[in-house]
Design a protein around this motif. Sequence first.
Motif, mmCIF file in Angstrom:
data_model
loop_
_atom_site.group_PDB
_atom_site.id
_atom_site.type_symbol
_atom_site.label_atom_id
_atom_site.label_comp_id
_atom_site.label_asym_id
_atom_site.label_seq_id
_atom_site.Cartn_x
_atom_site.Cartn_y
_atom_site.Cartn_z
ATOM 1 N N TRP A 1 -21.166 -22.275 -35.148
ATOM 2 C CA TRP A 1 -21.469 -21.426 -36.307
ATOM 3 C C TRP A 1 -22.576 -20.426 -35.982
ATOM 4 O O TRP A 1 -22.531 -19.264 -36.390
ATOM 5 C CB TRP A 1 -21.884 -22.294 -37.503
ATOM 6 N N LEU A 2 -23.589 -20.881 -35.254
ATOM 7 C CA LEU A 2 -24.688 -19.994 -34.881
ATOM 8 C C LEU A 2 -24.177 -18.881 -33.971
ATOM 9 O O LEU A 2 -24.598 -17.724 -34.081
ATOM 10 C CB LEU A 2 -25.791 -20.789 -34.185
ATOM 11 N N ALA A 3 -23.263 -19.223 -33.076
ATOM 12 C CA ALA A 3 -22.661 -18.214 -32.201
ATOM 13 C C ALA A 3 -21.954 -17.136 -33.024
ATOM 14 O O ALA A 3 -22.113 -15.938 -32.778
ATOM 15 C CB ALA A 3 -21.680 -18.878 -31.235
ATOM 16 N N LEU A 4 -21.188 -17.564 -34.040
ATOM 17 C CA LEU A 4 -20.497 -16.588 -34.896
ATOM 18 C C LEU A 4 -21.503 -15.733 -35.673
ATOM 19 O O LEU A 4 -21.308 -14.528 -35.844
ATOM 20 C CB LEU A 4 -19.561 -17.312 -35.860
ATOM 21 N N ALA A 5 -22.591 -16.370 -36.129
ATOM 22 C CA ALA A 5 -23.612 -15.637 -36.887
ATOM 23 C C ALA A 5 -24.299 -14.572 -36.036
ATOM 24 O O ALA A 5 -24.854 -13.605 -36.565
ATOM 25 C CB ALA A 5 -24.651 -16.608 -37.444
ATOM 26 N N SER A 6 -24.245 -14.750 -34.727
ATOM 27 C CA SER A 6 -24.920 -13.795 -33.828
ATOM 28 C C SER A 6 -24.081 -12.551 -33.538
ATOM 29 O O SER A 6 -24.577 -11.588 -32.949
ATOM 30 C CB SER A 6 -25.245 -14.486 -32.497
ATOM 31 N N VAL A 7 -22.809 -12.569 -33.949
ATOM 32 C CA VAL A 7 -21.904 -11.461 -33.623
ATOM 33 C C VAL A 7 -22.129 -10.301 -34.585
ATOM 34 O O VAL A 7 -21.913 -10.430 -35.795
ATOM 35 C CB VAL A 7 -20.426 -11.916 -33.677
ATOM 36 N N GLU A 8 -22.544 -9.182 -34.051
ATOM 37 C CA GLU A 8 -22.802 -7.995 -34.872
ATOM 38 C C GLU A 8 -21.508 -7.513 -35.540
ATOM 39 O O GLU A 8 -20.462 -7.383 -34.895
ATOM 40 C CB GLU A 8 -23.377 -6.879 -34.006
ATOM 41 N N GLY A 9 -21.586 -7.288 -36.846
ATOM 42 C CA GLY A 9 -20.450 -6.726 -37.566
ATOM 43 C C GLY A 9 -19.400 -7.729 -38.001
ATOM 44 O O GLY A 9 -18.375 -7.344 -38.548
ATOM 45 N N PHE B 1 -13.137 -19.931 -30.523
ATOM 46 C CA PHE B 1 -13.591 -19.580 -29.176
ATOM 47 C C PHE B 1 -12.574 -19.959 -28.105
ATOM 48 O O PHE B 1 -12.734 -19.606 -26.935
ATOM 49 C CB PHE B 1 -14.953 -20.233 -28.906
ATOM 50 N N GLU B 2 -11.537 -20.682 -28.493
ATOM 51 C CA GLU B 2 -10.470 -21.026 -27.557
ATOM 52 C C GLU B 2 -9.283 -20.087 -27.694
ATOM 53 O O GLU B 2 -8.290 -20.205 -26.956
ATOM 54 C CB GLU B 2 -10.041 -22.481 -27.802
ATOM 55 N N ALA B 3 -9.377 -19.145 -28.646
ATOM 56 C CA ALA B 3 -8.291 -18.195 -28.878
ATOM 57 C C ALA B 3 -8.319 -17.086 -27.824
ATOM 58 O O ALA B 3 -9.323 -16.862 -27.144
ATOM 59 C CB ALA B 3 -8.415 -17.596 -30.271
ATOM 60 N N GLU B 4 -7.196 -16.405 -27.704
ATOM 61 C CA GLU B 4 -7.117 -15.239 -26.822
ATOM 62 C C GLU B 4 -7.520 -13.984 -27.603
ATOM 63 O O GLU B 4 -7.348 -13.917 -28.820
ATOM 64 C CB GLU B 4 -5.690 -15.080 -26.292
ATOM 65 N N LEU B 5 -8.036 -13.020 -26.887
ATOM 66 C CA LEU B 5 -8.525 -11.798 -27.527
ATOM 67 C C LEU B 5 -7.473 -11.131 -28.413
ATOM 68 O O LEU B 5 -7.792 -10.752 -29.555
ATOM 69 C CB LEU B 5 -9.050 -10.825 -26.459
ATOM 70 N N PRO B 6 -6.223 -10.956 -27.967
ATOM 71 C CA PRO B 6 -5.239 -10.291 -28.845
ATOM 72 C C PRO B 6 -4.981 -11.051 -30.146
ATOM 73 O O PRO B 6 -4.701 -10.438 -31.177
ATOM 74 C CB PRO B 6 -3.969 -10.251 -27.981
ATOM 75 N N GLU B 7 -5.084 -12.391 -30.092
ATOM 76 C CA GLU B 7 -4.864 -13.185 -31.308
ATOM 77 C C GLU B 7 -5.899 -12.842 -32.386
ATOM 78 O O GLU B 7 -5.586 -12.790 -33.576
ATOM 79 C CB GLU B 7 -4.955 -14.681 -30.992
ATOM 80 N N ILE B 8 -7.131 -12.631 -31.949
ATOM 81 C CA ILE B 8 -8.195 -12.274 -32.890
ATOM 82 C C ILE B 8 -8.096 -10.817 -33.298
ATOM 83 O O ILE B 8 -8.201 -10.468 -34.475
ATOM 84 C CB ILE B 8 -9.580 -12.556 -32.260
ATOM 85 N N ALA C 1 -13.236 -8.478 -31.519
ATOM 86 C CA ALA C 1 -12.708 -9.674 -30.861
ATOM 87 C C ALA C 1 -13.429 -9.937 -29.546
ATOM 88 O O ALA C 1 -13.756 -11.087 -29.205
ATOM 89 C CB ALA C 1 -11.209 -9.525 -30.634
ATOM 90 N N SER C 2 -13.694 -8.886 -28.811
ATOM 91 C CA SER C 2 -14.402 -9.013 -27.542
ATOM 92 C C SER C 2 -15.819 -9.529 -27.747
ATOM 93 O O SER C 2 -16.309 -10.383 -26.994
ATOM 94 C CB SER C 2 -14.433 -7.668 -26.825
ATOM 95 N N ARG C 3 -16.492 -9.035 -28.791
ATOM 96 C CA ARG C 3 -17.852 -9.512 -29.092
ATOM 97 C C ARG C 3 -17.853 -11.013 -29.374
ATOM 98 O O ARG C 3 -18.736 -11.742 -28.933
ATOM 99 C CB ARG C 3 -18.408 -8.776 -30.318
ATOM 100 N N ILE C 4 -16.865 -11.455 -30.134
ATOM 101 C CA ILE C 4 -16.786 -12.876 -30.500
ATOM 102 C C ILE C 4 -16.644 -13.739 -29.256
ATOM 103 O O ILE C 4 -17.352 -14.731 -29.075
ATOM 104 C CB ILE C 4 -15.617 -13.122 -31.477
ATOM 105 N N LEU C 5 -15.720 -13.361 -28.398
ATOM 106 C CA LEU C 5 -15.459 -14.185 -27.215
ATOM 107 C C LEU C 5 -16.569 -14.064 -26.181
ATOM 108 O O LEU C 5 -16.815 -15.007 -25.415
ATOM 109 C CB LEU C 5 -14.102 -13.815 -26.618
ATOM 110 N N THR C 6 -17.268 -12.946 -26.164
ATOM 111 C CA THR C 6 -18.357 -12.750 -25.205
ATOM 112 C C THR C 6 -19.532 -13.683 -25.480
ATOM 113 O O THR C 6 -20.179 -14.177 -24.543
ATOM 114 C CB THR C 6 -18.833 -11.287 -25.225
ATOM 115 N N VAL C 7 -19.827 -13.939 -26.784
ATOM 116 C CA VAL C 7 -20.997 -14.773 -27.094
ATOM 117 C C VAL C 7 -20.806 -16.211 -26.657
ATOM 118 O O VAL C 7 -21.768 -16.984 -26.630
ATOM 119 C CB VAL C 7 -21.365 -14.745 -28.602
#
Length: 321
Positions: free
Chosen positions: A15-23, A43-50, A61-67
């Motif tokens: 949850w903290l990881a998601l809270a850190s994602v800008e936007g 965090f186990e999803a693929e970028l296109p899915e998001i 989507a890239s920001r989410i997976l990068t964190v």
Amino acid sequence: MDMTHSKKNTTLEYWLALASVEGLGSVRIRRLIARFGSVQAIFEAELPEIARLPSFNPVLASRILTVSGNFPTFRERLDALENQDVRVMCLEDPDYPAPLKNLPDAPGILCRVGTLTGIGDRCVSIVGSQKPSIEGIELTLSLATQLALAGFTVVSGLATGIDTYAHSGALAGMGKTIGVVGTDLSSIYPGRNNPLAMKIYEHGCLFSEHPFPTAPSPGNLVQRNRIISGLSIATIVIEARKTGGAMHTARYAQRQDRSVLACRWDTGHTQREGPQELIGTGAFPFAPTEVDKVIDVLTHPERLETYVSGTISEQMGLFEE
């Protein structure tokens, strides 16, 4: 993607990881969970899915997976907050305030300090101008004190003006009060209210949706208003301009299906146009001399609901048992 993190991270760290994602924001986080089933699965999803979800795009989507590479940092942050006696809660936490939990834009992460741990169904917010009149100050102090004596917890935003007097009045009534800030909990704004924040810590609690260092900004201060109204069964507007921050809180309350009460002043100036507008759109009106009436309708919510719905007259409502 490295999948090793999925075996050792806690739900709160995700949850903290998601809270850190800008936007990203709380509404989109709920959308992600609805699609993938859990915060870990996101965090186990693929970028296109998001990226193809409504209101998402490849950049977000890239920001989410990068964190996902920053989990050691998130763990350190949680440890630091724990050392500062900050209780960090996510939406899945059983201690997360129940009044907020079902709101579509409820904060994914909520930080709390203070002695008040259980948030019940007797919270009432008092909000208004940062430059109140003498009459507005006197009404706020009287109302907050009487609410505290009647067993209500007074909620406000720790700003100058009406907010400050709302908290002070509750404390004067030996009651509990909650301050909701638009910064992180180590950066109280305005700084002059640090002594008041300490008193609230001792006789209530402070909430923030910002687990990372966060400076005050107009956007954050407006956003925190949904938490003020969301914690409360009713929001009371004392004085406010039509474009003032208190009006944001009142509108959030209306969208959250919470009651709104507004002071009906005999004399008008710009700081009293906001309550008048709210009364025109269905807020429960009360005169500055009718503090007892406010306590009565909050103690007996059916009277307030009956009055607002217009099914019977206010006078008949006052005679209900």
